[in-house]
Design an enzyme around this catalytic site. Structure first.
Site, PDB file in Angstrom:
ATOM      1  N   ASP A   8       0.847  -1.179   0.000  1.00  0.00           N
ATOM      2  CA  ASP A   8       0.000   0.000   0.000  1.00  0.00           C
ATOM      3  C   ASP A   8       0.880   1.224   0.000  1.00  0.00           C
ATOM      4  OD1 ASP A   8      -2.674  -0.417  -0.178  1.00  0.00           O
ATOM      5  OD2 ASP A   8      -2.875  -1.073   1.915  1.00  0.00           O
ATOM      6  N   PHE A  60     -15.668  17.583   5.145  1.00  0.00           N
ATOM      7  CA  PHE A  60     -15.440  16.765   3.949  1.00  0.00           C
ATOM      8  C   PHE A  60     -16.475  15.644   3.885  1.00  0.00           C
ATOM      9  CE2 PHE A  60     -13.610  13.131   1.817  1.00  0.00           C
ATOM     10  CZ  PHE A  60     -13.091  13.727   0.662  1.00  0.00           C
ATOM     11  N   THR A 108     -19.463  15.135  -1.859  1.00  0.00           N
ATOM     12  CA  THR A 108     -18.996  16.392  -2.445  1.00  0.00           C
ATOM     13  C   THR A 108     -17.496  16.395  -2.669  1.00  0.00           C
ATOM     14  OG1 THR A 108     -18.676  17.375  -0.286  1.00  0.00           O
ATOM     15  CG2 THR A 108     -20.838  17.669  -1.297  1.00  0.00           C
ATOM     16  N   ARG A 109     -16.767  15.668  -1.831  1.00  0.00           N
ATOM     17  CA  ARG A 109     -15.316  15.628  -1.861  1.00  0.00           C
ATOM     18  C   ARG A 109     -14.718  17.040  -1.788  1.00  0.00           C
ATOM     19  NH1 ARG A 109     -13.998  12.826  -6.903  1.00  0.00           N
ATOM     20  NH2 ARG A 109     -11.922  12.340  -6.145  1.00  0.00           N
ATOM     21  N   LYS A 140     -11.977  23.989  -0.595  1.00  0.00           N
ATOM     22  CA  LYS A 140     -10.823  23.346  -1.213  1.00  0.00           C
ATOM     23  C   LYS A 140     -11.184  21.873  -1.455  1.00  0.00           C
ATOM     24  CE  LYS A 140      -8.085  21.617   2.691  1.00  0.00           C
ATOM     25  NZ  LYS A 140      -9.009  21.667   3.837  1.00  0.00           N
TER      26      LYS A 140
END
Lengths: 189, 689, 594
Positions: free
Chosen positions: B316, B385, B389-390, B403
């Site tokens: 990862d 967050f 919508t991110r 942002k």
């Protein structure tokens, strides 16, 4: 057991092919192309009588002849139906005694000093037709004396019968004893 | 907060030595020892020498009493050294297990009728809990068994299992739901669904593994035993063959005595691969123990060996190759806005963002422009967050600061009615992405101000690590959710061999299958539930202890530190175990050369004095020569126990070099060492004979 | 060595190496069913044979069926030969009217030829009719050689195939071995040998007068043919003069060619390839050595090619060459030093006992290591009469389980078993589950390799030990002391490894040696064959592991050295005590002069 049938059939097929056809074909071609060799490389005298094979050695013990290598074939030396060596081991006391006896019998004929190994050690086949040029050379005085010919003439004869290495490199220099002795009989009967 | 690793146990720790000594005698029981055929044969040989010793006492055997006596003692010592080596390795495991077991004191569980807070419960002993029972665990209580948190969230102290005393959060849902029996809830309460019956829990399995109780032989170990068994059989026949040959030789030579049974038995023990056979069980057990010292639990010996064979490593990105967090490194204004304007907006949008990335933006803005803003205005409304919508940001002073990922931020401003986007935004975003960083687009209302360059920080020294892996023939593949551009840049910086971008669980699974299809051994690390299928598929699957229960179930190695770079250590230990076996086998067999030169002239001297020339070591006398060889053969076992327990050193280098290196040490060394050793022992023994 | 000997030895190896690749490629094509220059002639023959014998060529076999076919075929062959030997007296082509073999000699001989051993407890020119030589021995020289070859090919397929259950069709492999490889080469070589003087005819034995009649003492026999003895127990002899001798004839060349090519080694005559009619010139000698090494050497390339890595084949060949040349060097050196005990008697020169003049020491030494490194067993030199260290070389080459070129096919599959063991230990030493050619080596492969490699060693240790406890077996020795022990060890080494050469002084034609030898030859042949086929089966089923930097390269110098070491050490550890009581002590005795 499904494989049993092909197993039996293949034995038969290959026996015919490899045991019958193949040797027959080889014999056919060989006797056509190399008839002399295929029959045994026999030497005949001027009367066409077979006097031996150039490949098979013969026993000689007479002082008048060049002697071949010792032979360990059974019954008597150079018996072609009993090819084989002595199979004596290098430390076998019986063997060492045999060699000592042979050295003595050579010395008895007037050969002096150390003798070449091939004159006192038996060959592998017991039918070795050859000896080394050295082994021939040490016998020259004896044969010359017995035949009443000059050593020089014999040395020439030996030189003429010394076969070179095959193709110039293979094997060793050697003298065919039967051929040499046959020539000797012609030279000084 | 301190972190206590499993303490290193010294090899000849007295606490382990004493029980090990005792156990080594218990293991002499032929019913136990026959599992190690070589040592079993040595035991029979020892019994035979006891008989010949008894016969020399009564005069039935003409060999000196001291000779047969000493020989018998040393043969027994050979067996005992072997059983001791195994007992010692097991003892170390037991010591570890004991410390684990302390945490498994009997607790009482509150078994719930229904998995709800406030439901009725009954108090039952932990041993009565069964799979799918629900229990309530409140602050200050021990969790009674392995399970999943189904409701609530709590701070859990897992020191008992991991040695890590910093408590961790365990909560229902998501990837942090697994709890381990024997750990303690420090704050708040949770409901846990039990996932393992008593005796089958994670802790139980760990204990039994470490104790070596359920250790099964690995395929390599079995194959090696086949070889050792065959060699033993051959040497048995060699010795049996000497007897009639010597009887013949006596007749042939006319003097001397045929080789006696005692000496044949001594020769057999010397020739049989006793060194490796004695240390073989210890090597495997010690390997597990070494892993445990690194805070890694292998659920089978097979898994460790497989780790040594791994040739593809799926890593990862986050946490393994890069530091867990990205860091803001630059503000890139667009559309004619100034950098400071952008920095201020970014600061506003990030003030409440507690993620490491958010904080790094704040830090950067403050550093660059000396901005002092510490807290948001009172009217500020934080937009957290969300996956949909991110985006994140604040609404304050009538302005909306946002942002987020470039596409979502652009979509957001379009939604606010922005007509034209700055012409250079796309290029800048691209540039940052291509550099391996994450572009974070900042907007103020419908205005795009610029981009924050959030950079992944590749761990220091990771390139060297991958270089090592490459030289070991292991291919590293980085797995990341990033887009291909970013992934490629990071892959290049970290120097991994390949990468997989925008990886989804099913794609990971497919990748593993593909590699396995081509014959590769694949290792991977994972912690999330969605990693479970891939973990189950991988040949070596390392689950983080912080991972979910399904992930841990699917794995065959558990990393208690939850440190993904551990995989490299695991690979190394896997290789070490195999190497130690191989090296000691070579050493053991090489030793036979010197032993022949010691024993053959000694046993034949009365028949063929000529064979004295083979006594190249000029050993004092035949008896001394044979005794010295036997003593060397016995002493080499305890001398090599430290090596067997620690493992031979692994140096990452190409296979061929490694082979030459080990051949020189253990092959050539194995030929030379006994010449010196036997001669040395003979000097001592010779003084008494 | 004189310059000529250096030159002929070097030229020999250059010629051999030059032919390895083309010949190996040819064999690979044959077994893979590709077209070769012989196809136009032989494809129809091949198909005809399949039709006659009812073989479905498309049917691939698993290892068990393959092994069953092989065993059935070999048993049938053995039975056929056994019958021929027992019926020799009534069969045709028997000009010398030789009687049938005794049952135990027939059994020993049948197994001997079926197993490619060609151990001979009889003397060819005195016991075997032309029918026996052709339809018995010559046929077996072909089929037993082919049997060895197909096993090697099946094992190669095991390494090459992936996740496959079949390892080929035994009947097809067998037929192709004989039809495309053994028969054409034998035919060409037989004719060439005739050109050198090897005979090929069906005449009666020829009687030839002696130039000088020879007188000898003949033991007198009683009515029953037993030698008479005088009061002191010495045999009574009479002086006899032989005026002529009988020279044996026969179809020699056709058998000589396949005898060398198939590493069979059973001589037409008792003296085998030392006999001037079997091996008349230095050139025929070199040609025969060449034949002995050709297929086994070529198969290493066949292996490399089929495995997709010719270097791997060369690596195996390098191991074989290294040990062969080492043994050649020691043998030559020991023989050229001569026998100090004989030198003391006033004799100079190399040890000539049991050697032929024409071959020279280089030709004798090269033949000796070639025939024992392979499982041929033909001899042009009497190994029994070699110096102790010299004799230890052929013995050691046999004791190494016949992998120094080895028998046709057998050499390769035994070598591959050694490779598996070497790879296993080396693999552990570098920290990986061992693999060879991408196949993981596990317990099953270890078992099979160990059976392949150690069967002969175990047989030798058991039987030589037993022989020392049987007085009649000890009485068979021709030489006393340590040398006698060497003879017995050599006998069982030779039979267990299917070599067939002998320290020939030992009288092997006794019930003890005939029967123990038959058992040794049978197990020594078929246990490794079945193990190799089983290994082929299990390897074929495995998946392929691609090589990486962590994989041990098995085609480079370090592994070649390691493999050489493993072969030598396994052999040395197994036989050092026996060798020290045989040749080593005899050598020390010879030097000590007692």
């Amino acid at each position: 057991m499904k494989e049993l049938k092909p197993a039996i059939l293949f034995v038969i097929v290959f026996t015919i092919l490899c045991g019958g056809i193949y040797p027959a074909v080889v014999t056919g071609i060989a006797s056509a192309v190399f008839p002399k060799q295929a029959k045994g490389s026999f030497i005949t005298d001027k009367n066409g009588r077979m006097v031996g094979s150039s490949l098979i050695g013969q026993p000689f013990s007479d002082l008048r002849y060049f002697w071949p290598r010792p032979s360990a074939t059974s019954d008597f030396g150079y018996n072609p139906v009993a090819s084989g060596g002595s199979n004596s081991g290098p430390t076998n006391p019986d063997y060492l005694k045999t060699v000592a006896d042979r050295v003595k019998s050579l010395h008895d004929t007037g050969i002096q000093g150390n003798v070449p190994a091939d004159l006192v050690e038996a060959s592998a086949s017991g039918l070795d037709p050859h000896i080394s040029p050295e082994a021939a050379k040490v016998q020259v005085p004896r044969v010359a004396k017995a035949r009443g010919v000059t050593e020089e003439a014999l040395n020439k004869l030996v030189a003429a019968h010394t076969e070179d290495r095959q193709l110039g490199i293979l094997g060793s220099l050697r003298v065919n004893v039967l051929a040499l002795n046959l020539e000797l009989d012609k030279l000084a009967p | 907060m301190t972190k206590h690793k499993p303490e290193p146990i010294s090899i000849f720790d007295a606490r382990i030595m004493r029980p090990a000594l005792l156990a080594s005698f218990k293991k002499l029981d032929p019913r136990v020892l026959w599992r190690n055929p070589v040592m079993f044969c040595v035991e029979i040989a020892s019994v035979i020498t006891m008989v010949t010793f008894a016969m020399s006492l009564t005069g039935a055997n003409k060999e000196p009493v001291w000779f047969t006596g000493f020989l018998s003692v040393w043969l027994w010592l050979t067996v005992i050294f072997a059983t001791f080596a195994e007992a010692l390795a097991e003892g170390r495991g037991k010591a570890r297990a004991a410390s684990l077991r302390k945490s498994r004191t009997d607790v009482t569980a509150k078994r719930l009728r229904k998995p709800e807070f406030g439901a009725a419960f009954e108090a039952v002993p932990a041993t009565e809990l069964r799979k799918d029972d629900y229990i309530l665990v409140e602050a200050g209580e021990m969790i009674a068994g392995d399970g999943d948190v189904v409701a609530g969230a709590a701070l859990v102290n897992e020191a008992a299992v991991t040695g890590e005393s910093a408590p961790v959060v365990r909560e229902s849902g998501g990837d942090r739901s697994a709890v381990t029996g024997g750990t303690e809830v420090i704050a708040s309460a949770i409901i846990v669904r039990i996932t393992a019956n008593p005796g089958e829990t994670f802790l139980d399995r760990m204990i039994s593994l470490i104790e070596g109780a359920k250790r099964r032989k690995t395929p390599n170990e079995i194959a090696l035993e086949v070889l050792l068994f065959a060699l033993t059989l051959v040497f048995l026949l060699v010795c049996a063959n000497i007897s009639p040959l010597s009887i013949y030789s006596v007749k042939a030579a006319g003097h001397g005595t045929p080789v006696s049974l005692t000496i044949l038995v001594a020769l057999f023990v010397c020739l049989a691969p006793t060194t490796i056979a004695a240390l073989l069980p210890a090597i495997g057990i010690a390997g597990m123990d070494r892993l445990f010292q690194k805070n890694v639990i292998a659920l089978s010996g097979r898994a460790i060996e497989a780790a040594g064979d791994v040739n593809v490593l799926l890593l990862d990105k986050t946490g393994t190759i890069t530091l867990g967090n990205r860091e803001a490194v630059a503000f890139v204004p667009v559309g004619g806005h100034s950098e400071q304007e952008l920095a201020e907006a970014a600061l506003m949008a990030s003030l409440t963002d507690e993620t490491p990335e958010g904080r790094s933006i704040v830090v950067l803005a403050k550093q660059k422009f000396g901005l002092k803003q510490e807290a948001l205005p009172v009217d500020a409304e934080t937009i957290a967050f969300s996956a949909e919508t991110r985006l994140s940001g604040v609404n304050t002073g009538g302005k909306q600061y946002r942002k987020g990922a470039s596409d979502s931020t652009l979509a957001f401003v379009k939604g606010l009615g922005a007509k034209a986007l700055p012409s250079d935004i796309e290029a800048e975003v691209d540039k940052i992405a291509r550099g391996g960083a994450t572009p974070l687009v900042v907007s103020r209302d419908a205005d795009i101000l610029g981009v924050i360059n959030l950079k992944d920080i590749v761990k220091g020294g990771i390139q060297e690590r991958f270089q090592q892996l490459r030289s070991m023939g292991i291919k590293t593949i980085m797995i990341t959710g990033d887009n291909p551009l970013t992934a490629a840049a990071i892959a290049a910086e970290a120097q991994v061999d390949d990468f997989m971008a925008q990886a989804k669980p099913e794609e990971k699974l497919r990748l593993i299958r593909e590699y396995q299809e081509q014959g590769y051994m694949v290792a991977m690390t994972g912690d999330g539930t969605n990693d479970a299928p891939a973990l189950a598929q991988a040949d070596v699957a390392v689950a983080m202890n912080t991972g979910t229960q399904p992930a841990r179930e699917a794995a065959n190695i558990i990393d208690l530190d939850s440190n993904p770079t551990k995989l490299l250590d695991i690979v190394e230990i896997g290789k070490q175990i195999l190497m130690t076996r191989g090296n000691l086998t070579t050493f053991s067999i090489s030793n036979d050369v010197a032993k022949y030169f010691a024993i053959i002239p000694a046993m034949m001297l009365s028949i063929y004095p000529q064979l004295g020339v083979l006594n190249v070591m000029h050993l004092a006398s035949p008896f001394s020569a044979i005794l010295s060889a036997v003593i060397f053969n016995a002493l080499i076992i305890p001398l090599l126990i430290p090596l067997a327990l620690k493992g031979t050193k692994y140096r990452p280098m190409p296979a061929e070099k490694l082979l030459i290196y080990n051949l020189l040490i253990y092959g050539v060394g194995g030929i030379i060492a006994p010449f010196i050793g036997i001669k040395g022992i003979d000097l001592v023994v010779g003084m008494f004979v | 060595m004189n310059p000529y000997e250096w030159l002929q030895t070097i030229l020999f190896f250059i010629a051999l190496l030059a032919l390895i690749k083309p010949f190996g490629t040819f064999m690979a094509k044959v077994y893979q069913g590709e077209r070769t220059f012989l196809s136009p002639v032989f494809v129809p023959c091949e198909n005809l044979l399949y039709r006659i014998c009812g073989v479905d060529t498309d049917e691939e076999m698993g290892w068990k069926v393959y092994a069953a076919g092989l065993l059935l075929f070999n048993v049938m062959c053995g039975v056929a030969l056994f019958a021929i030997l027992l019926l020799q007296g009534v069969l045709p082509l028997n000009p010398q009217k030789f009687p049938a073999f005794s049952w135990h000699l027939a059994l020993n001989t049948a197994i001997s030829f079926t197993t490619n051993t060609n151990w001979q407890n009889y003397s060819g020119e005195q016991a075997a009719s032309y029918f026996t030589q052709m339809f018995g021995f010559t046929v077996h020289n072909f089929v037993s050689a082919a049997t060895g070859m197909v096993v090697a090919i099946a094992l190669i397929r095991g390494f090459v195939r992936r996740k496959a259950s079949a390892i080929g069709n035994f009947w097809v492999d067998l037929t192709r071995s004989i039809l495309y490889i053994l028969l054409p080469l034998s035919l060409v070589y037989a004719i060439f040998l005739v050109s050198q003087g090897v005979i090929q005819n069906f005449s009666d034995y020829k009687t030839v007068p002696l130039v000088q009649p020879t007188t000898y003492d003949k033991p007198r026999l009683d009515d029953k043919g037993n030698p008479l003895k005088d009061a002191k127990g010495n045999p009574i002899t009479e002086s006899v003069t032989a005026q002529s001798v009988t020279i044996p004839m026969g179809p020699v060349a056709s058998q000589e060619a396949i005898k060398e090519l198939g590493t069979n080694g059973g001589g037409f005559f008792n003296a085998n390839s030392a006999h001037p009619y079997e091996n008349p010139t230095p050139l025929s000698n070199m040609a025969e050595i060449f034949l002995i090494l050709l297929i086994s050497g070529g198969l290493t390339y066949t292996f490399g090619r089929m495995a997709g890595n010719p270097r791997q084949g060369w690596a195996l060949l390098a191991v074989m060459l290294a040990i062969l040349i080492l043994a050649l060097g020691v043998l030559y050196w020991a023989e050229s030093n001569g026998n100090p005990l004989v030198a003391k008697l006033g004799v100079y020169g190399i040890n000539m006992e049991g050697k032929e003049t024409r071959f020279g020491l280089a030709g004798s030494s090269l033949f000796t290591v070639a025939t024992t490194g392979t499982s041929c067993g033909a001899v042009n030199t009497m190994h029994d009469s070699l110096t102790p260290l010299g004799g230890m070389m052929p013995l050691s080459l046999i004791l190494l389980s016949e992998v120094i070129f080895g028998g046709v096919g057998t050499g390769l599959y035994t070598m591959l078993a050694f490779v598996v063991i070497a790879v296993f230990v080396a693999g552990l030493m570098i920290g990986r589950t061992p693999e060879f050619l991408g196949k993981k080596i596990e317990a099953r492969e270890m078992w099979m390799s160990i059976i392949t490699v150690l069967t002969s060693g175990i047989l030798i240790l058991v039987f030589s030990g037993v022989a020392m406890m049987v007085p009649s077996a000890v009485a068979s020795m021709a030489n006393p002391g340590a040398h006698g022990l060497s003879e017995v060890i050599y006998a069982f080494a030779s039979m267990s490894n299917n070599n067939g050469s002998a320290f020939a002084g030992l009288n092997g034609n006794t019930i003890f040696y005939n029967l123990t030898g038959a058992v040794a030859m049978f197990i020594g042949r078929f246990a490794p064959i079945v193990a190799s086929l089983a290994m082929a089966g299990s390897l074929a089923e495995k998946k392929y592991v691609p090589p990486s930097l962590g994989t041990l390269p098995t085609d480079k110098v370090p592994f070649v050295l390691w493999l050489t070491l493993v072969i030598v050490i396994v052999g040395a550890l197994t036989f050092f005590p026996a060798l020290s009581l045989g040749p080593i002590v005899e050598h020390l005795t010879m030097l000590g002069g007692n």
